[in-house]
Scaffold this active site. Structure first.
Site, short mmCIF file in Angstrom:
data_model
loop_
_atom_site.label_atom_id
_atom_site.label_comp_id
_atom_site.label_asym_id
_atom_site.label_seq_id
_atom_site.Cartn_x
_atom_site.Cartn_y
_atom_site.Cartn_z
N GLY A 46 -9.05 -10.93 -4.15
CA GLY A 46 -9.89 -11.60 -3.16
C GLY A 46 -11.04 -12.31 -3.85
O GLY A 46 -11.45 -11.90 -4.95
N GLN A 51 -18.71 -16.82 -5.35
CA GLN A 51 -18.39 -16.28 -6.67
C GLN A 51 -18.05 -17.39 -7.67
O GLN A 51 -18.07 -17.17 -8.88
CB GLN A 51 -17.23 -15.28 -6.59
CG GLN A 51 -17.62 -13.99 -5.86
CD GLN A 51 -16.47 -13.01 -5.80
OE1 GLN A 51 -15.65 -13.08 -4.89
NE2 GLN A 51 -16.37 -12.13 -6.76
N CYS A 94 -14.82 -5.61 -8.42
CA CYS A 94 -15.18 -6.97 -8.02
C CYS A 94 -15.16 -7.85 -9.25
O CYS A 94 -15.65 -7.45 -10.31
CB CYS A 94 -16.57 -6.96 -7.39
SG CYS A 94 -17.16 -8.58 -6.90
N LEU A 95 -14.60 -9.06 -9.11
CA LEU A 95 -14.56 -9.97 -10.26
C LEU A 95 -15.97 -10.33 -10.74
O LEU A 95 -16.15 -10.67 -11.90
CB LEU A 95 -13.79 -11.25 -9.89
CG LEU A 95 -12.30 -11.06 -9.58
CD1 LEU A 95 -11.68 -12.36 -9.11
CD2 LEU A 95 -11.56 -10.51 -10.79
N HIS A 136 -15.50 -6.39 2.09
CA HIS A 136 -16.08 -6.61 0.75
C HIS A 136 -16.37 -8.10 0.55
O HIS A 136 -17.46 -8.48 0.12
CB HIS A 136 -15.09 -6.08 -0.31
CG HIS A 136 -15.45 -6.39 -1.73
ND1 HIS A 136 -15.66 -5.41 -2.68
CD2 HIS A 136 -15.62 -7.58 -2.38
CE1 HIS A 136 -15.95 -6.00 -3.84
NE2 HIS A 136 -15.93 -7.31 -3.68
N GLU A 137 -15.38 -8.94 0.89
CA GLU A 137 -15.56 -10.38 0.67
C GLU A 137 -16.59 -10.96 1.64
O GLU A 137 -17.38 -11.84 1.27
CB GLU A 137 -14.23 -11.13 0.81
CG GLU A 137 -13.12 -10.69 -0.14
CD GLU A 137 -13.51 -10.72 -1.61
OE1 GLU A 137 -14.44 -11.46 -1.99
OE2 GLU A 137 -12.88 -9.99 -2.39
N HIS A 140 -20.05 -10.66 0.41
CA HIS A 140 -20.46 -11.69 -0.56
C HIS A 140 -21.14 -12.87 0.15
O HIS A 140 -22.05 -13.49 -0.39
CB HIS A 140 -19.24 -12.23 -1.31
CG HIS A 140 -18.80 -11.40 -2.48
ND1 HIS A 140 -19.60 -11.17 -3.57
CD2 HIS A 140 -17.63 -10.77 -2.74
CE1 HIS A 140 -18.94 -10.42 -4.45
NE2 HIS A 140 -17.74 -10.16 -3.97
NI NI Z 1 -16.24 -8.98 -4.90
#
Ligand code: NI
Length: 172
Positions: A46, A51, A94-95, A136-137, A140
């Site tokens: 995701g 990001q 998380c990336l 989670h997304e 962000h």
């Molecule tokens: Ni993340």
């Protein structure tokens, strides 16, 4: 196809509150494609637009990636309209928070509204990994990272580790 670099914490841009998309046009669809390419290149499931440094309320999620069979689903202007009282715990990563994983508790089921790739309004009820991933997304989009859900001690340790990793990287 454009793979864009993914921002990593600590980075003030990751704390920005993203803006609603006004029109789902070809520019937005190009951004969605770049997000998907960047997500796959980083081996994520995701990604939120912020990001890759774009403060627009867009997510891309693909939970069942198989070799050569990609199905990235964009969620534009997503909103949670209902959340269960029942909670679920998943180990999250998380990336933008490399090398750190920890348990986060969130509502087990949610309903949400969003616009699809054609700008059409959709509703979705999700549970399991998809419910967690969507939450989670969506965090962000409000400048929140999963480590913000941890205890202060754990969060501080995570930030220390991330800061150190960045310094090492900068030192080459
Ligand atoms: Ni993340």
């Amino acid at each position: 196809m454009t793979i864009r670099p993914i921002l990593t914490a600590p980075d003030p841009r990751l704390q920005a509150v993203s803006m609603d998309v006004e029109t789902v046009d070809s520019d937005i669809r190009t951004l969605v494609d770049d997000m998907a390419d960047s997500m796959y290149a980083a081996e994520g499931i995701g990604l939120a637009a912020i990001q890759i440094g774009v403060a627009k309320r867009i997510l891309v999620i693909d939970l069942d990636q198989k070799e050569g069979k990609k199905n990235p689903i964009p969620y534009i202007n997503p909103k949670i309209t209902w959340a269960s009282e029942e909670m679920a715990v998943f180990e999250e990563g998380c990336l933008s928070v490399p090398e750190i994983w920890d348990d986060v508790e969130r509502p087990a089921r949610i309903r949400c509204e969003y616009l699809d790739r054609d700008g059409k309004k959709q509703t979705l009820e999700a549970d399991g990994l998809l419910a967690t991933c969507l939450q989670h997304e969506m965090d962000h989009l409000n400048g929140v990272l999963f480590i913000d859900h941890l205890s202060r001690l754990k969060k501080n340790m995570a930030i220390k580790k991330l800061t150190k990793a960045k310094k090492l990287q900068a030192a080459g």
